[in-house]
Design a protein around this motif. Structure first.
Motif, PDB file in Angstrom:
ATOM      1  N   VAL A   6     -89.511 -29.615 -66.933  1.00  0.00           N
ATOM      2  CA  VAL A   6     -90.287 -30.417 -67.902  1.00  0.00           C
ATOM      3  C   VAL A   6     -91.744 -30.492 -67.467  1.00  0.00           C
ATOM      4  O   VAL A   6     -92.656 -30.327 -68.287  1.00  0.00           O
ATOM      5  N   ALA A   7     -91.977 -30.724 -66.177  1.00  0.00           N
ATOM      6  CA  ALA A   7     -93.354 -30.807 -65.669  1.00  0.00           C
ATOM      7  C   ALA A   7     -94.101 -29.501 -65.922  1.00  0.00           C
ATOM      8  O   ALA A   7     -95.247 -29.504 -66.377  1.00  0.00           O
ATOM      9  N   LYS A   8     -93.421 -28.394 -65.642  1.00  0.00           N
ATOM     10  CA  LYS A   8     -94.051 -27.089 -65.812  1.00  0.00           C
ATOM     11  C   LYS A   8     -94.359 -26.824 -67.286  1.00  0.00           C
ATOM     12  O   LYS A   8     -95.452 -26.393 -67.638  1.00  0.00           O
ATOM     13  N   GLU A   9     -93.390 -27.079 -68.153  1.00  0.00           N
ATOM     14  CA  GLU A   9     -93.540 -26.814 -69.585  1.00  0.00           C
ATOM     15  C   GLU A   9     -94.560 -27.760 -70.233  1.00  0.00           C
ATOM     16  O   GLU A   9     -95.321 -27.367 -71.097  1.00  0.00           O
ATOM     17  N   ALA A  10     -94.566 -29.021 -69.818  1.00  0.00           N
ATOM     18  CA  ALA A  10     -95.481 -30.016 -70.400  1.00  0.00           C
ATOM     19  C   ALA A  10     -96.880 -29.938 -69.796  1.00  0.00           C
ATOM     20  O   ALA A  10     -97.797 -30.605 -70.269  1.00  0.00           O
ATOM     21  N   GLN A  11     -97.008 -29.148 -68.742  1.00  0.00           N
ATOM     22  CA  GLN A  11     -98.290 -28.998 -68.024  1.00  0.00           C
ATOM     23  C   GLN A  11     -98.796 -30.328 -67.474  1.00  0.00           C
ATOM     24  O   GLN A  11     -99.954 -30.710 -67.636  1.00  0.00           O
ATOM     25  N   VAL A  12     -97.863 -31.049 -66.827  1.00  0.00           N
ATOM     26  CA  VAL A  12     -98.219 -32.255 -66.083  1.00  0.00           C
ATOM     27  C   VAL A  12     -97.732 -32.050 -64.658  1.00  0.00           C
ATOM     28  O   VAL A  12     -96.913 -31.165 -64.401  1.00  0.00           O
ATOM     29  N   SER A  13     -98.216 -32.852 -63.736  1.00  0.00           N
ATOM     30  CA  SER A  13     -97.796 -32.683 -62.351  1.00  0.00           C
ATOM     31  C   SER A  13     -96.344 -33.103 -62.178  1.00  0.00           C
ATOM     32  O   SER A  13     -95.801 -33.885 -62.969  1.00  0.00           O
ATOM     33  N   TYR A  14     -95.723 -32.587 -61.144  1.00  0.00           N
ATOM     34  CA  TYR A  14     -94.332 -32.936 -60.857  1.00  0.00           C
ATOM     35  C   TYR A  14     -94.219 -34.441 -60.641  1.00  0.00           C
ATOM     36  O   TYR A  14     -93.285 -35.082 -61.123  1.00  0.00           O
ATOM     37  N   ASN A  15     -95.168 -35.010 -59.904  1.00  0.00           N
ATOM     38  CA  ASN A  15     -95.126 -36.449 -59.626  1.00  0.00           C
ATOM     39  C   ASN A  15     -95.210 -37.279 -60.912  1.00  0.00           C
ATOM     40  O   ASN A  15     -94.556 -38.314 -61.040  1.00  0.00           O
ATOM     41  N   THR A  16     -96.008 -36.823 -61.876  1.00  0.00           N
ATOM     42  CA  THR A  16     -96.102 -37.533 -63.146  1.00  0.00           C
ATOM     43  C   THR A  16     -94.771 -37.453 -63.883  1.00  0.00           C
ATOM     44  O   THR A  16     -94.253 -38.455 -64.374  1.00  0.00           O
ATOM     45  N   ALA A  17     -94.191 -36.262 -63.947  1.00  0.00           N
ATOM     46  CA  ALA A  17     -92.903 -36.090 -64.620  1.00  0.00           C
ATOM     47  C   ALA A  17     -91.819 -36.891 -63.913  1.00  0.00           C
ATOM     48  O   ALA A  17     -90.918 -37.447 -64.555  1.00  0.00           O
ATOM     49  N   ASN A  18     -91.906 -36.977 -62.614  1.00  0.00           N
ATOM     50  CA  ASN A  18     -90.903 -37.698 -61.826  1.00  0.00           C
ATOM     51  C   ASN A  18     -90.894 -39.191 -62.160  1.00  0.00           C
ATOM     52  O   ASN A  18     -89.872 -39.856 -62.017  1.00  0.00           O
TER      53      ASN A  18
END
Length: 105
Positions: free
Chosen positions: A82-94
């Motif tokens: 999701v982080a990769k596809e949404a182009q947000v950082s892993y920490n934000t997606a987490n």
């Protein structure tokens, strides 16, 4: 009329007021300095809070729409994907891990 003083100039002026027993002017200068500092701090704080909320809302919307699209195309949904596809950082997606896991099925 408005005049702008540096902190050093203001403190020198306050010192002169005290040396000349002009406590009324000293108190007025101190009060104005305090008001000025307080007002800038409040404005900055509110502006920072507003900017943070806008960033969080944008990230949340990106993550929600990405999860929906990934479900639509039967893709594997993980925090990383999701982080990769949404182009947000892993920490934000987490931060939205519960939402992502809840909607992964």
């Amino acid at each position: 009329m408005r005049i702008t003083l540096t902190h050093k100039e203001l403190h020198e002026l306050q010192k002169l007021c005290l040396e000349n027993d002009n406590h009324e002017l000293f108190n007025k200068l101190s009060h104005e300095e305090h008001k000025s500092i307080k007002s800038r701090t409040v404005k900055k704080t509110k502006a920072t809070q507003k900017a943070t909320k806008v960033r969080q809302d944008t990230a949340r919307k990106k993550i929600e729409s990405t999860v929906n699209m990934m479900r639509l195309f039967n893709q594997k949904i993980t925090v990383y994907s999701v982080a990769k596809e949404a182009q947000v950082s892993y920490n934000t997606a987490n931060k939205y891990k519960e939402y992502i896991q809840r909607n992964a099925h």
